[in-house]
Scaffold this motif. Structure first.
Motif, PDB file in Angstrom:
ATOM      1  N   CYS A 201       0.574  -1.331  -0.478  1.00  9.36           N
ATOM      2  CA  CYS A 201      -0.048   0.393  -0.132  1.00  9.36           C
ATOM      3  C   CYS A 201       0.410   1.440  -0.024  1.00  9.36           C
ATOM      4  O   CYS A 201       0.612   2.375   0.839  1.00  9.36           O
ATOM      5  CB  CYS A 201      -0.571  -0.199   1.433  1.00  9.36           C
ATOM      6  SG  CYS A 201      -1.901  -1.634   0.743  1.00  9.36           S
ATOM      7  N   MET A 202       1.907   1.164  -0.847  1.00  9.27           N
ATOM      8  CA  MET A 202       2.848   2.667  -1.249  1.00  9.27           C
ATOM      9  C   MET A 202       2.480   4.077  -1.834  1.00  9.27           C
ATOM     10  O   MET A 202       1.085   3.206  -2.434  1.00  9.27           O
ATOM     11  CB  MET A 202       4.274   1.923  -1.568  1.00  9.27           C
ATOM     12  CG  MET A 202       5.044   0.870  -0.766  1.00  9.27           C
ATOM     13  SD  MET A 202       5.162   1.608   0.899  1.00  9.27           S
ATOM     14  CE  MET A 202       6.184   2.460   0.840  1.00  9.27           C
ATOM     15  N   PRO A 203       2.210   4.964  -1.680  1.00  5.91           N
ATOM     16  CA  PRO A 203       1.636   5.749  -2.486  1.00  5.91           C
ATOM     17  C   PRO A 203       1.683   5.941  -3.928  1.00  5.91           C
ATOM     18  O   PRO A 203       3.081   5.663  -3.583  1.00  5.91           O
ATOM     19  CB  PRO A 203       2.005   6.813  -2.211  1.00  5.91           C
ATOM     20  CG  PRO A 203       2.649   7.409   0.120  1.00  5.91           C
ATOM     21  CD  PRO A 203       3.095   5.008  -0.651  1.00  5.91           C
ATOM     22  N   GLY A 244      -3.583  -6.730  -5.601  1.00  6.12           N
ATOM     23  CA  GLY A 244      -3.857  -6.356  -4.723  1.00  6.12           C
ATOM     24  C   GLY A 244      -4.826  -7.560  -3.734  1.00  6.12           C
ATOM     25  O   GLY A 244      -4.340  -7.885  -2.652  1.00  6.12           O
ATOM     26  N   PHE A 245      -6.058  -8.419  -4.748  1.00  4.99           N
ATOM     27  CA  PHE A 245      -7.008  -9.034  -4.019  1.00  4.99           C
ATOM     28  C   PHE A 245      -6.143 -10.499  -4.515  1.00  4.99           C
ATOM     29  O   PHE A 245      -6.731 -11.749  -3.924  1.00  4.99           O
ATOM     30  CB  PHE A 245      -8.075  -8.875  -4.158  1.00  4.99           C
ATOM     31  CG  PHE A 245      -8.785  -6.996  -3.612  1.00  4.99           C
ATOM     32  CD1 PHE A 245      -9.166  -7.701  -2.230  1.00  4.99           C
ATOM     33  CD2 PHE A 245      -8.655  -6.236  -4.345  1.00  4.99           C
ATOM     34  CE1 PHE A 245      -9.561  -6.247  -2.154  1.00  4.99           C
ATOM     35  CE2 PHE A 245      -9.063  -4.724  -3.254  1.00  4.99           C
ATOM     36  CZ  PHE A 245      -9.273  -5.002  -1.894  1.00  4.99           C
ATOM     37  N   LYS A 250      -1.451 -14.368  -2.241  1.00  3.59           N
ATOM     38  CA  LYS A 250      -1.033 -15.368  -2.136  1.00  3.59           C
ATOM     39  C   LYS A 250       0.585 -15.548  -2.165  1.00  3.59           C
ATOM     40  O   LYS A 250       1.553 -16.496  -1.789  1.00  3.59           O
ATOM     41  CB  LYS A 250      -1.144 -16.458  -4.230  1.00  3.59           C
ATOM     42  CG  LYS A 250      -2.515 -16.197  -4.078  1.00  3.59           C
ATOM     43  CD  LYS A 250      -2.676 -16.923  -5.919  1.00  3.59           C
ATOM     44  CE  LYS A 250      -4.128 -16.716  -5.912  1.00  3.59           C
ATOM     45  NZ  LYS A 250      -4.721 -17.247  -7.288  1.00  3.59           N
ATOM     46  N   LEU A 251       1.237 -14.236  -2.306  1.00  2.00           N
ATOM     47  CA  LEU A 251       3.122 -13.995  -1.968  1.00  2.00           C
ATOM     48  C   LEU A 251       2.237 -13.837  -0.592  1.00  2.00           C
ATOM     49  O   LEU A 251       3.705 -14.624   0.216  1.00  2.00           O
ATOM     50  CB  LEU A 251       3.044 -12.856  -3.270  1.00  2.00           C
ATOM     51  CG  LEU A 251       3.263 -13.124  -4.007  1.00  2.00           C
ATOM     52  CD1 LEU A 251       3.845 -11.748  -4.514  1.00  2.00           C
ATOM     53  CD2 LEU A 251       4.321 -14.093  -4.597  1.00  2.00           C
ATOM     54  N   ASN A 252       2.259 -13.949   0.187  1.00  3.01           N
ATOM     55  CA  ASN A 252       1.856 -12.979   1.351  1.00  3.01           C
ATOM     56  C   ASN A 252       2.031 -15.156   2.256  1.00  3.01           C
ATOM     57  O   ASN A 252       2.335 -14.895   3.732  1.00  3.01           O
ATOM     58  CB  ASN A 252       0.975 -12.931   2.492  1.00  3.01           C
ATOM     59  CG  ASN A 252       1.082 -10.882   2.047  1.00  3.01           C
ATOM     60  OD1 ASN A 252       2.805 -11.222   2.372  1.00  3.01           O
ATOM     61  ND2 ASN A 252       0.511  -9.887   1.525  1.00  3.01           N
ATOM     62  N   LEU A 434      -6.360   7.270 -15.609  1.00  2.00           N
ATOM     63  CA  LEU A 434      -6.151   7.628 -14.844  1.00  2.00           C
ATOM     64  C   LEU A 434      -5.339   6.679 -13.332  1.00  2.00           C
ATOM     65  O   LEU A 434      -4.429   7.126 -12.949  1.00  2.00           O
ATOM     66  CB  LEU A 434      -7.293   8.128 -13.704  1.00  2.00           C
ATOM     67  CG  LEU A 434      -7.971   9.604 -14.343  1.00  2.00           C
ATOM     68  CD1 LEU A 434      -8.937   9.484 -13.685  1.00  2.00           C
ATOM     69  CD2 LEU A 434      -7.293  10.726 -14.850  1.00  2.00           C
ATOM     70  N   ARG A 435      -5.439   5.315 -13.903  1.00  2.00           N
ATOM     71  CA  ARG A 435      -4.829   4.290 -13.285  1.00  2.00           C
ATOM     72  C   ARG A 435      -3.289   4.593 -12.693  1.00  2.00           C
ATOM     73  O   ARG A 435      -2.517   4.818 -14.373  1.00  2.00           O
ATOM     74  CB  ARG A 435      -5.107   2.936 -13.865  1.00  2.00           C
ATOM     75  CG  ARG A 435      -6.368   2.954 -13.736  1.00  2.00           C
ATOM     76  CD  ARG A 435      -6.913   1.421 -13.717  1.00  2.00           C
ATOM     77  NE  ARG A 435      -8.381   0.901 -14.157  1.00  2.00           N
ATOM     78  CZ  ARG A 435      -9.030   0.342 -12.493  1.00  2.00           C
ATOM     79  NH1 ARG A 435      -7.518  -0.141 -12.073  1.00  2.00           N
ATOM     80  NH2 ARG A 435     -10.014   0.099 -12.306  1.00  2.00           N
ATOM     81  N   PRO A 436      -2.167   3.624 -12.329  1.00  2.00           N
ATOM     82  CA  PRO A 436      -3.571   3.127 -11.346  1.00  2.00           C
ATOM     83  C   PRO A 436      -3.342   4.061 -10.464  1.00  2.00           C
ATOM     84  O   PRO A 436      -2.849   4.908  -9.903  1.00  2.00           O
ATOM     85  CB  PRO A 436      -1.729   1.704 -10.296  1.00  2.00           C
ATOM     86  CG  PRO A 436      -0.373   3.558 -10.781  1.00  2.00           C
ATOM     87  CD  PRO A 436      -1.249   4.001 -12.205  1.00  2.00           C
ATOM     88  N   PHE A 437      -4.953   3.150  -9.048  1.00  2.00           N
ATOM     89  CA  PHE A 437      -5.206   4.391  -8.287  1.00  2.00           C
ATOM     90  C   PHE A 437      -4.444   3.486  -7.016  1.00  2.00           C
ATOM     91  O   PHE A 437      -4.261   2.069  -6.698  1.00  2.00           O
ATOM     92  CB  PHE A 437      -7.068   3.761  -7.930  1.00  2.00           C
ATOM     93  CG  PHE A 437      -7.426   4.746  -8.937  1.00  2.00           C
ATOM     94  CD1 PHE A 437      -7.756   5.978  -8.902  1.00  2.00           C
ATOM     95  CD2 PHE A 437      -7.952   4.205 -10.226  1.00  2.00           C
ATOM     96  CE1 PHE A 437      -8.440   7.117 -10.650  1.00  2.00           C
ATOM     97  CE2 PHE A 437      -8.616   5.144 -11.087  1.00  2.00           C
ATOM     98  CZ  PHE A 437      -8.475   6.234 -11.098  1.00  2.00           C
ATOM     99  N   GLY A 438      -4.845   4.289  -5.423  1.00  2.00           N
ATOM    100  CA  GLY A 438      -4.470   3.438  -4.585  1.00  2.00           C
ATOM    101  C   GLY A 438      -4.154   4.416  -3.388  1.00  2.00           C
ATOM    102  O   GLY A 438      -4.649   5.547  -4.068  1.00  2.00           O
ATOM    103  N   THR A 439      -3.411   4.242  -2.590  1.00  2.00           N
ATOM    104  CA  THR A 439      -3.244   4.786  -1.137  1.00  2.00           C
ATOM    105  C   THR A 439      -2.038   6.524  -1.928  1.00  2.00           C
ATOM    106  O   THR A 439      -1.658   6.121  -2.763  1.00  2.00           O
ATOM    107  CB  THR A 439      -1.857   4.601  -1.187  1.00  2.00           C
ATOM    108  OG1 THR A 439      -2.039   3.377  -0.277  1.00  2.00           O
ATOM    109  CG2 THR A 439      -1.244   5.317   0.514  1.00  2.00           C
TER     110      THR A 439
END
Length: 519
Positions: A201-203, A244-245, A250-252, A434-439
């Motif tokens: 969740c990095m800016p 993200g979903f 799966k990596l975690n 406009l993507r990517p969206f995120g923090t």
């Protein structure tokens, strides 16, 4: 800057971005010269010395997606540069977070004289001291907050030491700088840094934005089968939501379920080019992820039966899995808008995770009872905690005394009010520019009034799907019990994020509803 789509114009007007950020959105993504980042040149000198002296270096990673990706990036780059290396990620359940003295001593016994951390290290004070005492060399790379007085290393590579464009980097983003210094461009390294940035969740500005945009581009070109295979649907395009979903959890999972698998094996999977190993690895990771989902559901169910009238909720059970407590705490805190502490109990010790709500700062909340705790750390909204079982009552009493007067005010959503006729496939597709969206640049939240055509339940009547007269879909999770209320309405307001749902070749505008507004 000419914008042709009316909905894109509306969204940009609502965000009121400066010229620098608009350029980051609309210009082609370009990665910076890694030598512009402070610490990279000195890191390169030390790595050259490792190679020239025919020594070997240990990459010391972390067990979350960022740490796993960072470890894979660096091992990949070091090997391509002809530098002998090993790598090690600690066991979450038996060793805990970060580089520790035992790992250092074991490595020294195996002849390692050089160490490099990724996505950890700034809190590993004893390990730093052990490396210095052995006259070994440490390159410390991390992206977490640190105390300058505690840093003891030969080279410190950290985004906070760099120019502003680098300060959004994750641990893998920092590793990618080093990799690009060692082997110029690597699509695999960029993809891993992209995945890690989203997972952590990095800016989504600065160098991180370029990494995400390029990483998604490479994934959608079919690069890096080991990562692409972690998608649920191999035929769908990959975006930040997919990562993200689907990919990041799966990596975690091997880090979370350390009693069933090892995070080091996930690094090995990411480094593999053998199709048979990738095939078997995907199967194992998917199976583990399904087990993780089942464990999470069972823990949520047990937790829900323990809920009290208190504002700050505390739940525990001897069956709780330590690697999943954070997921459960986060889900319940989001669902009920209350702080949650979810504890696993083993060998006389409670270990768990806390997730907070806006206004209750976990960095200071426990300051008055630190003497009761064995370990504590985190940030304003999430923290890890452990304490002996004999301290349980005192810790609970402290929490109750210091939270019962807290008044929670639900944050007001910044919405963009629209006529539902604006929610067309063409307009929603246009928002992809406009993507990517995120923090720091969250996906737009729209507010629309809807004429109801049909109300359906889903998922064993747990969820709702409401279809409007314009045939748009509005999905309300965990709201199945309220179906009759919506059936009695002809018009209702919905607030949420909008996307396009594709099913069997049919594309539909779909809103994930956050709030309903009844007339």
């Amino acid at each position: 800057m000419k914008i042709n789509n009316e909905l894109v114009k509306i969204v940009l007007d609502a965000y009121d971005l400066d010229e620098e950020k608009l350029n980051e959105i609309f210009n082609e993504p370009v990665l910076s010269n890694p030598y512009e980042a402070k610490g990279i040149l000195e890191c390169g000198r030390i790595l050259k010395k490792v190679k020239d002296e025919k020594e070997k270096i240990l990459v010391c990673g972390d067990y979350d997606a960022d740490g796993i990706c960072a470890t894979a990036i660096l091992v990949m780059a070091l090997k391509k540069a002809g530098i002998e290396c090993g790598y090690y990620i600690p066991d979450r359940l038996t060793e805990g977070y970060g580089l520790n003295v035992n790992t250092v001593n074991n490595a020294l016994a195996k002849g390692y004289k050089y160490f490099i951390t990724v996505d950890n290290g700034v809190k590993a004070v004893e390990a730093m001291q052990a490396i210095r005492a052995a006259n070994a060399t440490l390159i410390l790379t991390d992206h977490h907050n640190y105390d300058e007085s505690e840093i003891l290393c030969d080279c410190f590579v950290h985004p906070f030491k760099m120019d502003s464009k680098f300060q959004t980097l994750s641990g893998a983003g920092v590793a990618c700088l080093i990799a690009r210094m060692l082997m110029k461009e690597s699509r695999e390294a960029v993809i891993l840094a992209c995945v890690a940035a989203i997972a952590d969740c990095m800016p989504v500005w600065g160098e991180t934005r370029s990494l995400i945009r390029l990483g998604l581009k490479y994934l959608n070109q079919g690069c890096y089968p080991a990562v692409n295979r972690l998608k649920n649907n191999q035929f769908e395009r990959c975006d930040e939501t997919t990562i993200g979903f689907q990919i990041a959890p799966k990596l975690n999972v091997t880090g979370r379920l350390a009693d069933r698998a090892k995070a080091n094996n996930t690094v090995r999977y990411l480094l593999s080019n053998d199709e048979r190993l990738i095939d078997s690895g995907v199967v194992q990771i998917n199976e583990l992820n399904e087990i993780r989902k089942q464990i999470t559901m069972e823990m949520v169910s047990i937790s829900e039966r323990q809920l009290s009238e208190a504002f700050f909720q505390i739940v525990h059970d001897d069956t709780f899995h330590e690697g999943v407590v954070g997921l459960v705490a986060g889900r319940l805190a989001n669902q009920l808008n209350k702080p949650f502490m979810v504890l696993a109990h083993k060998d006389g010790l409670y270990k768990g995770s806390i997730r907070s709500v806006e206004g209750l700062d976990l960095t200071t909340f426990f300051d008055g009872c630190l003497d009761l705790l064995e370990a504590y750390g985190g940030h304003a909204m999430a923290a890890g905690i452990s304490f002996k079982e004999e301290a349980y009552e005192e810790v609970c009493h402290y929490i109750e005394e210091n939270s019962h007067d807290f008044v929670y005010e639900k944050p007001v959503l910044n919405t963009i009010k629209l006529d539902e006729t604006m929610l067309t496939l063409e307009n929603i597709d246009a928002l992809n520019c406009l993507r990517p969206f995120g923090t720091g640049f969250e996906a737009p939240i729209f507010e629309v009034k809807v004429q109801i055509k049909e109300v359906k339940t889903m998922g064993g009547n747990a969820h709702l799907k409401i279809i409007s007269q314009l045939n748009n879909e509005y999905i309300l999770f965990n709201e199945g019990a309220g179906a009759e209320q919506y059936r009695q309405c002809t018009e209702v307001g919905f607030i949420g994020n909008v996307s396009i749902n594709s099913f069997r070749g049919r594309r539909t505008v779909s809103m994930n509803v956050m709030e309903s507004v009844f007339s």
